[in-house]
Design a protein around this motif. Structure first.
Motif, PDB file in Angstrom:
ATOM      1  N   TYR A 187      -9.174  -5.530  -9.682  1.00 29.98           N
ATOM      2  CA  TYR A 187     -10.118  -5.005  -8.692  1.00 29.98           C
ATOM      3  C   TYR A 187     -11.458  -5.747  -8.779  1.00 29.98           C
ATOM      4  O   TYR A 187     -12.158  -5.887  -7.773  1.00 29.98           O
ATOM      5  CB  TYR A 187     -10.296  -3.494  -8.877  1.00 29.98           C
ATOM      6  N   ARG A 246       3.355  -9.195  -6.624  1.00 32.78           N
ATOM      7  CA  ARG A 246       2.832 -10.533  -6.928  1.00 32.78           C
ATOM      8  C   ARG A 246       2.994 -11.492  -5.751  1.00 32.78           C
ATOM      9  O   ARG A 246       3.243 -12.671  -5.917  1.00 32.78           O
ATOM     10  CB  ARG A 246       3.451 -11.096  -8.211  1.00 32.78           C
ATOM     11  N   GLN A 247       2.853 -10.956  -4.558  1.00 39.97           N
ATOM     12  CA  GLN A 247       2.847 -11.792  -3.352  1.00 39.97           C
ATOM     13  C   GLN A 247       1.572 -11.560  -2.542  1.00 39.97           C
ATOM     14  O   GLN A 247       1.484 -11.971  -1.385  1.00 39.97           O
ATOM     15  CB  GLN A 247       4.068 -11.486  -2.478  1.00 39.97           C
ATOM     16  N   GLY A 248       0.634 -10.815  -3.158  1.00 42.83           N
ATOM     17  CA  GLY A 248      -0.643 -10.588  -2.479  1.00 42.83           C
ATOM     18  C   GLY A 248      -0.638  -9.441  -1.481  1.00 42.83           C
ATOM     19  O   GLY A 248      -1.598  -9.278  -0.730  1.00 42.83           O
ATOM     20  N   PHE A 249       0.415  -8.611  -1.459  1.00 40.17           N
ATOM     21  CA  PHE A 249       0.469  -7.530  -0.469  1.00 40.17           C
ATOM     22  C   PHE A 249      -0.623  -6.478  -0.724  1.00 40.17           C
ATOM     23  O   PHE A 249      -1.320  -6.060   0.200  1.00 40.17           O
ATOM     24  CB  PHE A 249       1.850  -6.871  -0.451  1.00 40.17           C
ATOM     25  N   ALA A 250      -0.757  -6.036  -1.974  1.00 37.93           N
ATOM     26  CA  ALA A 250      -1.784  -5.022  -2.262  1.00 37.93           C
ATOM     27  C   ALA A 250      -3.165  -5.579  -1.924  1.00 37.93           C
ATOM     28  O   ALA A 250      -4.014  -4.865  -1.380  1.00 37.93           O
ATOM     29  CB  ALA A 250      -1.715  -4.595  -3.724  1.00 37.93           C
ATOM     30  N   GLU A 251      -3.378  -6.840  -2.227  1.00 39.80           N
ATOM     31  CA  GLU A 251      -4.686  -7.435  -1.920  1.00 39.80           C
ATOM     32  C   GLU A 251      -4.943  -7.421  -0.411  1.00 39.80           C
ATOM     33  O   GLU A 251      -6.053  -7.112   0.036  1.00 39.80           O
ATOM     34  CB  GLU A 251      -4.750  -8.862  -2.456  1.00 39.80           C
ATOM     35  N   THR A 287     -10.381   4.673  -9.290  1.00 37.70           N
ATOM     36  CA  THR A 287     -10.230   4.684 -10.742  1.00 37.70           C
ATOM     37  C   THR A 287      -8.941   3.944 -11.068  1.00 37.70           C
ATOM     38  O   THR A 287      -7.980   3.976 -10.288  1.00 37.70           O
ATOM     39  CB  THR A 287     -10.165   6.106 -11.338  1.00 37.70           C
ATOM     40  N   CYS A 311       6.451   3.784  -8.030  1.00 36.31           N
ATOM     41  CA  CYS A 311       5.314   3.021  -8.550  1.00 36.31           C
ATOM     42  C   CYS A 311       4.568   3.717  -9.688  1.00 36.31           C
ATOM     43  O   CYS A 311       3.937   3.054 -10.507  1.00 36.31           O
ATOM     44  CB  CYS A 311       4.336   2.721  -7.415  1.00 36.31           C
ATOM     45  N   VAL A 358      -2.802   2.778  -5.065  1.00 40.82           N
ATOM     46  CA  VAL A 358      -2.445   1.451  -4.550  1.00 40.82           C
ATOM     47  C   VAL A 358      -1.020   1.220  -5.018  1.00 40.82           C
ATOM     48  O   VAL A 358      -0.734   1.278  -6.214  1.00 40.82           O
ATOM     49  CB  VAL A 358      -3.392   0.368  -5.108  1.00 40.82           C
ATOM     50  N   ASN A 359      -0.117   1.028  -4.072  1.00 36.76           N
ATOM     51  CA  ASN A 359       1.319   0.944  -4.393  1.00 36.76           C
ATOM     52  C   ASN A 359       1.943  -0.268  -3.724  1.00 36.76           C
ATOM     53  O   ASN A 359       1.762  -0.467  -2.518  1.00 36.76           O
ATOM     54  CB  ASN A 359       2.099   2.110  -3.761  1.00 36.76           C
TER      55      ASN A 359
END
Ligand SMILES: CC(C)(COP(=O)(O)OP(=O)(O)OC[C@H]1O[C@@H](n2cnc3c(N)ncnc32)[C@H](O)[C@@H]1OP(=O)(O)O)[C@@H](O)C(=O)NCCC(=O)NCCS
Length: 160
Positions: A133, A98-103, A124, A21, A90-91
């Motif tokens: 963010y 783009r499937q909302g996993f990090a969110e 940061t 990443c 955040v990885n």
């Protein structure tokens, strides 16, 4: 889909995801993760799908209001009773983006930090992620003093 905290047994998998990443100059190393996992494994949030870690977030807690580069490598700066949950990385693995996993992971981090009585979360990021963010409620405090990886970082804060 399942979000859990980490243990030392996740060291190799997390190091590999981080390397997929981030550029080498920015990626946390296996040594960095080993130090962090020894001190604050409960401040890693790992999203698993079908037994595979696809996305994760990690960062120490501290009374210091601002994230500084020394925190990345010095796990002893973690204060379990600190006011601010820092977010170091955040990885999401490229094929799962783009499937909302990090969110989903970030929303869990925010909920846990709130439940733990923190003042908020601090991270940061590079300019292109400021709006991302921002959608989660983080406010842009402008360029941070970070020289991490030799690029420009913006300081962002979500105050509860
Ligand atoms: C940044 C990163 C963590 C995002 O991971 P992700 O799991 O793809 O994140 P999300 O799915 O929550 O959101 C990413 C984008 O996908 C969009 N998205 C979310 N769900 C979606 C869906 N179902 N379909 C299409 N797009 C979707 C989001 O709106 C967001 O778009 P935006 O940037 O235009 O707002 C990932 O790209 C990554 O690992 N990058 C490299 C490391 C890095 O730079 N990390 C951040 C350091 S500060």
């Amino acid at each position: 889909m399942h979000i859990r905290t980490a243990s030392m047994s996740d060291l190799v998998a997390l190091t590999a995801i981080e390397a997929a990443c981030f550029p080498a100059a920015e990626a946390a190393t296996e040594q960095d993760f080993a130090k962090r996992l020894a001190v604050y494994p409960d401040h890693f949030w790992l999203l698993e799908q079908d037994g595979e870690i696809v996305s994760f977030v990690n960062g120490m807690v501290t009374d210091e209001a601002d994230l500084r580069d020394e925190m990345y490598t010095d796990a002893s700066l973690h204060d379990p009773n600190g006011a601010w949950q820092m977010i170091f990385g955040v990885n999401t693995l490229p094929k799962y983006r783009r499937q909302g996993f990090a969110e989903q992971v970030l929303r869990r981090v925010i909920a846990d930090a709130k439940a733990q009585g923190r003042k908020g979360c601090v991270l940061t990021c590079k300019e292109q992620l400021v709006h991302y963010y921002g959608k989660l409620g983080f406010e842009n405090e402008g360029m941070s003093g970070s020289t991490h990886g030799g690029v420009v970082w913006y300081a962002m804060r979500l105050t509860f």
